[in-house]
Design an enzyme around this catalytic site. Sequence first.
Site, PDB file in Angstrom:
ATOM      1  N   CYS A  32     107.260  57.740  21.360  1.00 42.07           N
ATOM      2  CA  CYS A  32     108.875  57.289  20.754  1.00 42.07           C
ATOM      3  C   CYS A  32     108.458  56.771  19.154  1.00 42.07           C
ATOM      4  O   CYS A  32     107.449  56.765  18.898  1.00 42.07           O
ATOM      5  CB  CYS A  32     108.972  55.600  21.125  1.00 42.07           C
ATOM      6  SG  CYS A  32     110.186  54.791  21.178  1.00 42.07           S
ATOM      7  N   CYS A  63     108.423  52.752  18.850  1.00 42.76           N
ATOM      8  CA  CYS A  63     107.044  52.101  18.468  1.00 42.76           C
ATOM      9  C   CYS A  63     106.216  52.640  19.605  1.00 42.76           C
ATOM     10  O   CYS A  63     105.301  51.487  19.261  1.00 42.76           O
ATOM     11  CB  CYS A  63     108.701  51.264  20.627  1.00 42.76           C
ATOM     12  SG  CYS A  63     108.287  52.434  21.784  1.00 42.76           S
ATOM     13  N   CYS A  94     111.867  56.324  26.447  1.00 42.41           N
ATOM     14  CA  CYS A  94     110.871  55.412  25.930  1.00 42.41           C
ATOM     15  C   CYS A  94     111.486  54.142  26.733  1.00 42.41           C
ATOM     16  O   CYS A  94     112.017  53.093  26.552  1.00 42.41           O
ATOM     17  CB  CYS A  94     111.291  55.147  24.802  1.00 42.41           C
ATOM     18  SG  CYS A  94     109.244  53.357  24.211  1.00 42.41           S
ATOM     19  N   CYS A 119     110.810  50.504  24.247  1.00 46.23           N
ATOM     20  CA  CYS A 119     111.963  49.427  23.319  1.00 46.23           C
ATOM     21  C   CYS A 119     113.404  50.755  24.274  1.00 46.23           C
ATOM     22  O   CYS A 119     114.225  49.769  23.476  1.00 46.23           O
ATOM     23  CB  CYS A 119     111.693  50.291  22.090  1.00 46.23           C
ATOM     24  SG  CYS A 119     111.854  51.851  21.810  1.00 46.23           S
ATOM     25  N   ASP A 155      96.994  78.613   5.051  1.00 50.04           N
ATOM     26  CA  ASP A 155      96.187  78.068   6.026  1.00 50.04           C
ATOM     27  C   ASP A 155      97.435  78.832   7.151  1.00 50.04           C
ATOM     28  O   ASP A 155      98.165  78.354   7.082  1.00 50.04           O
ATOM     29  CB  ASP A 155      96.601  77.103   6.187  1.00 50.04           C
ATOM     30  CG  ASP A 155      95.621  76.455   7.409  1.00 50.04           C
ATOM     31  OD1 ASP A 155      95.218  77.042   8.092  1.00 50.04           O
ATOM     32  OD2 ASP A 155      95.814  75.197   7.800  1.00 50.04           O
TER      33      ASP A 155
END
Length: 466
Positions: free
Chosen positions: A212, A215, A234, A237, A365
């Site tokens: 999340c 939170c 979630c 929260c 990269d």
Amino acid sequence: MRIRLIIAIWAAKLAAFLSQKFGWKGSSLPGVVARKLYQGTLRDLASQARKGVIMVTGTNGKTTTNNMIANVIKAGGFRIVVNQEGANLITGVTAAFVRYANWLGRINCDYALLEVDEASFPKVVNEVKPQIVVVNNFFRDQLDRYGELDKTVQLVRDALKSLPNVHLVLNADDPLVAQMQSTTGHLATYFGLASNQRNDGGTKQTRESRFCPHCGQELHYDYYQYSQLGAYSCNGCGFRRPQPDIAADEVETAGTMSRCRVSYPGGAAILSLKTQGFYNLYNALAAFTVGHLLEITTETILVGLLNYTPAIGRMETFIYKNKPAILNLVKNPTGYNEGLATLLNIKGTKNVFMAVNDNDADGRDISWLWDVDFEYLAEHHHNIEGFVCSGLRGEEMALRLKYAGVPLEKISVIKDMEQAIKEALKGPGQTTYLFSTYTALWATQKILLGLADKEVPHAQGLSSVS
């Protein structure tokens, strides 16, 4: 100020002329020249957009979404400025305005439509204040340039917070994007797809966001569309996928066409695109949402989207000896995975070309190739006649395919790009699919244009717009 702007415009237009004369791409060069001579060029030109500025940012689909919005707004009868070729750094954005400006530094436009690179977004909004900002998605991309994904999200979030008043158009299915409304406090309109809309199996996706953004607890998903896009919630929260204001279902694909039903406040309609790729439906929904916010009629929005043709490398289709060849830009694991899903969803046998460069614009990269689900490709290699690897890192691409389990007899490395493309096109497959990283893209398209014809898509097997 006016004199300095005029001098900058003249010099920048001269640079553009010379760039074209000598065959350079040079899409950002005029912007570099203009900004060197007068730092206020972008601010002064952008302020002339009568009805305002619309920006598109995020990781994948910026060019396609921005050009789809351009089609919708032009269909509505408005004059526009647009950085159509995808030059999305601050110099490329400046160059777009220079191209539309007259010799006295004046621009006649209603809207400016700007695709903006995530890392450049704070610099651009410091000079140009948009009325609408579209955020498509956030995925890992060029780690040596952007750093970790959290850094990219924070750059965009902080830049949005700095704006006094802006309307956000957000992808409800991406938790990293959907959080932007609550973390910035701006008004937002959401778009998204209903569950179970894929008609292909998809790859084993890398999930970019498990936790999340508010939170830190692990997100629960009811379903995935691809990568971290889906229906999330979630338990910590209460953060969850917002209900989309513009939603799509009944997704269909046929040939080079895609179609879905779009529901919007006040009605529903059939949206058709002359391009394939499941992810392009998200781009089209974003463009539809912008058109709806600008109060362009639904019929006009649908016509604008139907008339959209792909930009270079965005599922661009060519015809070589009566067989299709599809060019697809790839630059990160999620985009490549979706390209593989599209490839494997094409009926019949295929020839595959893969070009990988590691220039600055690609990202030095290339370890991201090991996060692409080539194992899924290896499991379904039976309808693929051969893989031709090329580019500066063609050998590494071939090595990645080998370790994924693709039979060695199907893999070849040809360093010369033209020879490699010819070899792929001559393959026995019914379709040739070409993957290319950014700096290899222009060379690949140029070679294709010399060998094949651009296709004009038809509405194959799909109902007409209604």
